[in-house]
Scaffold this active site. Structure first.
Site, PDB file in Angstrom:
ATOM      1  N   ASP A 193       0.757  -1.050   0.010  1.00 21.10           N
ATOM      2  CA  ASP A 193      -0.036   0.146   0.052  1.00 21.10           C
ATOM      3  C   ASP A 193       0.868   1.269   0.113  1.00 21.10           C
ATOM      4  OD1 ASP A 193       0.299  -1.156   3.035  1.00 21.10           O
ATOM      5  OD2 ASP A 193       0.418   0.986   2.992  1.00 21.10           O
ATOM      6  N   ASP A 195       1.397   4.301   2.118  1.00 22.29           N
ATOM      7  CA  ASP A 195       0.889   4.700   3.401  1.00 22.29           C
ATOM      8  C   ASP A 195      -0.045   5.947   3.429  1.00 22.29           C
ATOM      9  OD1 ASP A 195       1.099   3.876   6.331  1.00 22.29           O
ATOM     10  OD2 ASP A 195       2.278   5.824   6.621  1.00 22.29           O
TER      11      ASP A 195
HETATM   12  N1  LIG Z   1       1.064   1.161   5.880  1.00 19.11           N
HETATM   13  C1  LIG Z   1       1.611   0.360   6.821  1.00 19.11           C
HETATM   14  N2  LIG Z   1       2.102   0.669   7.741  1.00 19.11           N
HETATM   15  C2  LIG Z   1       2.728  -0.368   8.841  1.00 19.11           C
HETATM   16  N3  LIG Z   1       2.851  -1.283   8.439  1.00 19.11           N
HETATM   17  C3  LIG Z   1       2.425  -1.894   7.131  1.00 19.11           C
HETATM   18  N4  LIG Z   1       2.336  -3.247   6.731  1.00 19.11           N
HETATM   19  C4  LIG Z   1       1.748  -2.942   5.276  1.00 19.11           C
HETATM   20  N5  LIG Z   1       1.419  -1.701   5.305  1.00 19.11           N
HETATM   21  C5  LIG Z   1       1.807  -1.060   6.133  1.00 19.11           C
END
Ligand SMILES: Nc1ncnc2[nH]cnc12
Ligand SMILES: CSC[C@H]1O[C@H](OP(=O)(O)O)[C@H](O)[C@@H]1O
Length: 271
Positions: A193, A195
């Site tokens: 993803d 963030d």
């Molecule tokens: N955005 C994210 N923040 C922390 N851990 C994750 N693991 C997968 N995506 C994450």
């Protein structure tokens, strides 16, 4: 791990307790491989509940030499889109959990951690990524946060502005402990993803969807890596000698119980 032949789930007990789960032992192309799911089968352990000391000690006790950790991570970079692999070479630690060292209790050691990832193992992981034609970046800094909540948008923007690459919740203390255990260790982070700095919000359902889409790639990569030749003898990066010049407590001051526990981790020094 369909590529694992003759795989058997094997219970392991360590001086630091039981690992997250039994360890799946098998072989790929004649090489022995151990697989340990850090959240346990069924994902019942939160990031701060993972017994990282027991996990790394279990792999060491089983005779592992190279540890490739696989992590799902969020991305701080536009070009690191979901499905991209990052061969992590640096970390920034924002965790507050304990259990980050095997030392203490009368035996104090300070290992070097300037270069937390084994470059030789990273070379082999990179070669496997290239051989399979998988999108990847060699090198990248992982921010390890405490979780389990995902970052606020402000935290995410701040960490992006600081020039970090990816964010996860489990890369540390794992890498610290692997260094103390004198193992070659590298984290292969799979971007699931963008963030929270990006539009929208991080969502577990989306992460699991991307993980599912890329599971076959990750499995193929493990199989490809297992086929690649490890350097003969000790690691040229010095991973197998990380405790040389690290222990400050004189041998005659080591408490028996601590020495015995550490002998299960690094017998060449403590046995
Ligand atoms: N955005 C994210 N923040 C922390 N851990 C994750 N693991 C997968 N995506 C994450
Ligand atoms: C399922 S999203 C959050 C969860 O995923 C990552 O796990 P891992 O590092 O074991 O792949 C992240 O660190 C969180 O633990």
């Amino acid at each position: 791990m369909a590529a694992l032949a003759d795989a058997v789930w094997t219970p392991v007990e360590t001086a630091w307790g039981r690992p997250s789960d039994d360890v799946l032992l098998g072989s790929i192309a004649g090489r022995e491989v151990a697989f340990l799911p850090r959240h346990g089968r069924g994902h019942g352990l939160a990031p701060d509940e993972i017994p990282a000391r027991a996990n790394i000690a279990a792999l060491k006790a089983l005779g592992c030499r190279d540890v490739m950790a696989v992590s799902a991570v969020g991305s701080f970079r536009e070009h690191l889109a979901p499905g991209t692999f990052v061969v992590v070479d640096q970390y920034v630690d924002r965790t507050i959990r304990g259990g980050r060292s095997y030392f203490g209790d009368g035996v104090v050691a300070h290992v070097a951690f300037a270069d937390p990832s084994c470059r030789c193992l990273a070379d082999r992981v990179e070669a496997a990524l290239v051989a399979l034609g998988l999108p990847h970046q060699r090198g990248g800094t992982m921010l390890v946060m405490e979780g389990p909540q995902f970052s606020t948008r402000a935290e995410s923007r701040l960490h992006r502005a600081q020039g970090l690459d990816v964010v996860g919740m489990t890369g540390l203390p794992e890498a610290r402990l692997a260094r103390e255990a004198e193992l070659c260790y590298v984290n292969l982070a799979m971007v699931t993803d963008f963030d929270a700095w990006h539009e929208g919000a991080v969502d577990v359902a989306e992460i699991v969807r991307v993980l599912g889409q890329n599971a076959a790639n990750a499995q193929a990569l493990v199989a490809e890596l297992a086929k690649s030749a490890a350097p003969a003898g000790a690691c040229p990066m010095g991973c197998h000698a990380a405790l040389d010049n690290a222990i400050i407590t004189p041998r005659d001051k080591w408490p028996d119980a601590t020495r015995a526990r550490l002998a299960t981790l690094a017998s060449r020094i403590f046995a």
